[in-house]
Motif scaffolding. Structure first.
Motif, PDB file in Angstrom:
ATOM      1  N   VAL B 356       9.165 114.818  60.117  1.00  0.00           N
ATOM      2  CA  VAL B 356       8.579 113.480  60.048  1.00  0.00           C
ATOM      3  C   VAL B 356       9.469 112.605  60.916  1.00  0.00           C
ATOM      4  N   PRO B 357       9.001 112.240  62.119  1.00  0.00           N
ATOM      5  CA  PRO B 357       9.912 111.602  63.074  1.00  0.00           C
ATOM      6  C   PRO B 357      10.255 110.166  62.684  1.00  0.00           C
ATOM      7  N   ARG B 362       5.302 105.991  67.629  1.00  0.00           N
ATOM      8  CA  ARG B 362       5.544 106.453  68.984  1.00  0.00           C
ATOM      9  C   ARG B 362       5.448 107.967  69.067  1.00  0.00           C
ATOM     10  N   GLU B 363       5.912 108.647  68.022  1.00  0.00           N
ATOM     11  CA  GLU B 363       5.952 110.104  68.081  1.00  0.00           C
ATOM     12  C   GLU B 363       5.058 110.788  67.052  1.00  0.00           C
ATOM     13  N   GLY B 364       5.093 110.276  65.834  1.00  0.00           N
ATOM     14  CA  GLY B 364       4.468 111.006  64.733  1.00  0.00           C
ATOM     15  C   GLY B 364       2.954 110.981  64.763  1.00  0.00           C
ATOM     16  N   LEU B 365       2.398 109.932  65.357  1.00  0.00           N
ATOM     17  CA  LEU B 365       0.947 109.791  65.362  1.00  0.00           C
ATOM     18  C   LEU B 365       0.498 109.382  66.755  1.00  0.00           C
ATOM     19  N   ILE B 366      -0.746 109.702  67.073  1.00  0.00           N
ATOM     20  CA  ILE B 366      -1.367 109.127  68.253  1.00  0.00           C
ATOM     21  C   ILE B 366      -2.207 107.976  67.724  1.00  0.00           C
ATOM     22  N   PHE B 377      -2.120 117.249  64.304  1.00  0.00           N
ATOM     23  CA  PHE B 377      -1.201 117.034  65.423  1.00  0.00           C
ATOM     24  C   PHE B 377       0.073 117.856  65.265  1.00  0.00           C
ATOM     25  N   VAL B 430       1.366 111.175  58.027  1.00  0.00           N
ATOM     26  CA  VAL B 430       2.363 112.075  58.627  1.00  0.00           C
ATOM     27  C   VAL B 430       2.962 112.973  57.548  1.00  0.00           C
TER      28      VAL B 430
END
Lengths: 386, 524
Positions: B356-357, B362-366, B377, B430
């Motif tokens: 889980v970033p 920015r990273e975990g989801l689009i 994802f 996430v």
């Protein structure tokens, strides 16, 4: 794309308003040089879609723009600006020519399949070098693809004047004509009841273009590769977190993009000219950028935008012919205005429309970008399908 | 109308000298969304007044109205007892209101002096203004303990100093009422303490300060009175001395909230993660990790404490497979590739590491993807989501609906785009994705950053539940409270080194704070 607007507004209404604005401004320009703008519009529309002859040319141009538009759109999904459609399509033409000149195909259908591969392969190869430079060295794809257009142009001149030049062609640098067996059936043959004159260049490539629309839709929204392309395009850092390799996606997206641009050649080289001439692309690579922008990188939008630009090309030619006061440059101005309003000034219309929709509706919409192509989205398709 | 003022009497006489600011019945709607509903508030001169509420409660809208960015649909503003219309920010500044935004509005390549003067120059020539500003700046710096080199270029300054420049800018424009929006979000504990000292100094000089925050501890520590907002309404205004964090949390969320994490003692099993001498050099050639050793066992939460930027992100990225390093990492005894040539984030997931970033947006989801697309994802190659080439969107939607229900994502609508969910619900998406893979090791960075209190409770419960199922969890957070509450062991990271390991029961915020500042007491 925004979530405040329903899909149909995004893909149909906004472009429509943009085009209307462009036509109004064009009308003012036409009026300023002393011609009647309504008469000009009538000739333009009539010339493009007023007769089977006009439709034949409009749809022929549309076919070119669908291929290059789809190509640019696929690159857009990976957030890359492929300006190199022009060069990739030229190389696609080379692929088609080599394929048809040196192998004795028994029938046009097999030749077409081979030519599609040849065109896509050469187009993709021409895109591969800028893609590799972008992926590995960070050289900006916009710069490199533009430069590759010039290289492609120089290469074509060299090949056509020195290597592939047919003896006795009367000084024009072009290859020999393809043999009769590989000539693609044109619209007059396939759809005799539609009344297309034999002289219209519209040919079976149009069906390939429509198939390519479905292919791109499926690729982008229904496959793992498409998922990765979109993920990388929307958020590169997130893609890396997810284990999507940027180098791989950059290469794949650009190869597909270049391949689609190259496929334009089956229409212009194989279908129309039936030989390779010095500039088989005629600006379609650049129009493809406008088509992809206007079509919001969706195959339905690309097809509709390609139809519009097909009409502008054909109608513009008629306009130039019918009204002496409107020169070739004037027609280019009108086409440029459409590009300006649909591409560059898109937000001018989008902002107020969004406000209007937010004010009008209580509940936010649930957009569905993955809905299949609606049958109604293809009025032009009915022209060729029996 | 639910605004219940527990403060002084509700109908003060006009021109009351004690009030620096009064809002009466402020309402503001954006389309169908009522961002502020009939808000009344009174702030006494020379006090620090807190405004607390969850994300989206309407705090920022209210302050934007006060600063002239938005025009209220209804309501009146009184400054120093006088009815004032604030159509734009120039009027707000002229009325003595100064604003320090969460994201600073400074020109990075200008000097401190130039930034302070910017927009408040006296004439066409710059020199006299600069000279005047220099003098004033030195006086202010002296008066309020705000030393900043006037000739330093802003981009070279630390975040804490940049914030000071923002405050100086407001003071230079003779602000009497200073509004600070989430000012400590980017500060180290020491910088936050210093900021609070400055704010107290300003208050004692008669300035009025409005502090917008979601951190209960700051409210309790520094404010004199506090207003609580919930869903666009002012639910209460109370004297800070007469309230408690529990009461404020309840007022914010609308129900009783468990502020402490409820967990049984850990029962650690076999070692899952062994890190030895891990070193990471980032792309600019800066050493971010300088030889880290860590051990993490099954059924255990190891908390990594530290001020942001001390190597936590690089640690997560190397473990997550998308940064390279040297040294050795073993997962369940097996060495994993650190060079990045034979592995990436995908192969890490195959090894049972879920991540889980830190930055979910920015990273975990689009953010432009639907929830159902986001649910796959990182696992979009999984056989359950389709065949070799084709993706089964229906299977993804169905999986998403199930996960949303089990993780209480609201609204539970798989076709909404990620950006349309609140921070807490984004994080739940996430978490659902990563936790339901049943990983051996969960890496989790800043699990509750930008998450509302109600969701924090749920997220903490999920993390503890995963631990109790015998999984290893590496928790990175800059929130000391969270580290203290969740971890079974705490390692403090400073400048790429572990300064020491502590048990939560045997340490306190003071000791950890020292370690976080790089001052090791005795060896761990």
């Amino acid at each position: 794309m925004t979530d405040t607007l329903p899909k149909w507004v995004d893909i149909a209404l906004i472009p429509l308003v943009n085009v209307t604005l462009a036509l109004i401004v064009s009308g003012i320009v036409v009026a300023l040089i002393g011609e009647n703008p309504f008469e000009a519009l009538r000739i333009l529309v009539n010339g493009a879609i007023g007769s089977a002859y006009g439709w034949g040319y409009t749809l022929y141009y549309m076919t070119n723009f669908v291929f290059t538009g789809l190509g640019v759109a696929v690159a857009f999904h990976a957030r890359m600006f492929n300006i190199g459609g022009e060069g990739q399509a030229a190389l696609g033409g080379l692929g088609v020519a080599l394929c048809l000149l040196f192998i004795p195909w028994p029938h046009w259908s097999i030749a077409l399949i081979a030519a599609i591969f040849g065109a896509a392969l050469f187009g993709a190869a021409w895109a591969a070098i800028p893609a590799y430079l972008q992926a590995k060295r960070g050289s900006h794809i916009v710069i490199t693809t533009i430069m590759f257009n010039f290289i492609a142009s120089a290469l074509m001149v060299y090949l056509l004047s020195r290597v592939l030049l047919v003896p006795g062609a009367g000084g024009s640098p072009e290859t020999a004509r393809f043999v009769e067996a590989v000539h693609l059936p044109n619209a007059a043959t396939v759809l005799p009841f539609m009344g297309f004159p034999r002289s219209t260049p519209l040919n079976i490539s149009f069906a390939v273009a429509i198939l390519a629309c479905f292919f791109v839709w499926w690729l982008i929204w229904r496959t793992r590769i498409g998922y990765e392309i979109r993920a990388f395009g929307h958020a590169a850092p997130a893609a890396i977190y997810a284990g999507i390799a940027p180098v791989r996606i950059t290469m794949i997206a650009m190869l597909i993009s270049g391949g689609l641009c190259g496929m334009m050649a089956i229409n212009s080289v194989m279908g129309e000219a039936e030989r390779l001439v010095i500039d088989p692309v005629q600006g379609a690579g650049f129009v493809g950028i406008a088509v992809a922008l206007m079509g919001r990188s969706h195959p339905v939008g690309v097809a509709l935008a390609a139809l519009l630009f097909g009409m502008l090309y054909q109608g513009g030619a008629e306009l130039e012919f019918e009204i002496p006061g409107i020169s070739r440059e004037m027609v280019i101005v009108i086409q440029a205005l459409v590009i300006l309003f649909t591409g560059a000034l898109d937000n001018m219309v989008r902002g107020p429309l969004e406000k209007a929709f937010v004010a009008r509706r209580k509940r936010p919409s649930k957009p569905e970008p993955t809905t299949p192509l609606e049958a109604g989205g293809h009025p032009e398709r009915k022209q060729v399908e029996p | 109308m639910t605004s219940a003022s527990l403060g002084p009497s509700h109908t003060p006489a006009l021109g009351d000298e004690g009030l620096a600011l009064e809002l009466r019945g402020i309402s503001k709607a954006f389309g169908p969304v009522q961002a502020n509903k009939d808000i009344s508030i009174q702030v006494r001169r020379g006090t620090i007044h807190g405004i607390i509420g969850e994300n989206g409660a309407g705090k920022s809208t209210l302050m934007s109205i006060l600063y002239g960015f938005y025009k209220a649909d209804a309501g009146e503003i009184y400054i120093g007892g006088r009815r004032t219309e604030i159509p734009d920010s120039q009027t707000a500044i002229a009325s003595g209101i100064g604003m320090v935004f969460q994201h600073f509005k400074l020109v990075p390549n200008f000097t401190v002096l130039e930034n302070v003067v910017l927009g408040a120059e006296d004439g066409a020539m710059l020199r006299p203004s600069l000279a005047k500003a220099r003098k004033l700046l030195t006086d202010l710096a002296h008066e309020y303990e705000m030393d900043v080199d006037p000739d330093a270029v802003v981009e070279d300054l630390s975040v804490g100093l940049q914030q000071r420049v923002e405050i100086l800018k407001a003071l230079y424009r003779e602000a009497d009422i200073l509004i600070l929006d989430e000012p400590t979000g980017v500060l180290t504990p020491a910088e936050a303490d210093h900021l609070f000292r400055i704010l107290r100094g300003l208050r004692d000089q008669g300035k009025t300060i409005i502090l917008i925050t979601h951190k209960l501890r700051e409210i309790m520590e520094i404010t004199d009175s506090v207003s609580v907002m919930r869903r666009g309404e002012m639910t209460a205004t109370v004297q800070t001395a007469k309230t408690s964090p529990e009461q404020l949390a309840e007022l914010m969320v609308g129900r009783k909230v468990l502020l402490r994490v409820d967990k049984a003692p850990a029962t650690p099993g076999d070692t899952v993660l062994e890190v030895r001498n891990l070193q990471v050099v980032n792309s600019q050639g800066v050493e971010k990790l300088r030889g880290i050793d860590l051990d993490l066992r099954a059924g255990e939460i190891l908390g990594i404490a530290g001020v942001a930027g001390n190597g936590q992100s690089e640690l997560l990225q190397v473990l997550g497979g998308y940064a390279s390093g040297t040294g050795s990492i073993r997962i369940k005894g097996q060495e994993i590739d650190l060079t990045g040539t034979a592995s990436d984030a995908r192969t890490r997931r195959a090894r049972g590491i879920a991540h889980v970033p830190e930055d979910r947006q920015r990273e975990g989801l689009i953010m432009d993807f639907h929830a159902w697309e986001n649910i796959a994802f990182g696992y979009h190659d999984d056989a359950r989501y389709g065949s070799a080439f084709h993706m089964d969107n229906a299977a993804m939607r169905e999986d998403c609906a199930g996960k949303m229900e089990r993780f209480d994502v609201r609204p539970p609508d798989p076709s909404l785009e990620a950006k349309n969910f609140s921070g807490g619900n984004q994080q739940k998406i996430v978490l659902a994705r990563e936790i339901e893979r049943d990983p051996d090791l969960l890496l989790i960075g800043q699990p509750t950053r930008g998450v509302d209190i109600g969701a924090i409770e749920f997220i903490h419960q999920q993390i503890v539940a995963l631990r109790d199922r015998g999984k290893a969890i590496l928790l990175v957070s800059v929130e000391l409270d969270e580290i203290m509450g969740l971890s079974d062991r705490i390692a403090v990271l400073f400048d790429g080194r572990i300064m020491g390991e502590r048990l939560p029961s045997e340490t306190d915020q003071g000791e950890l704070g020292l370690l976080m500042a790089g001052m090791s007491g005795e060896a761990a």
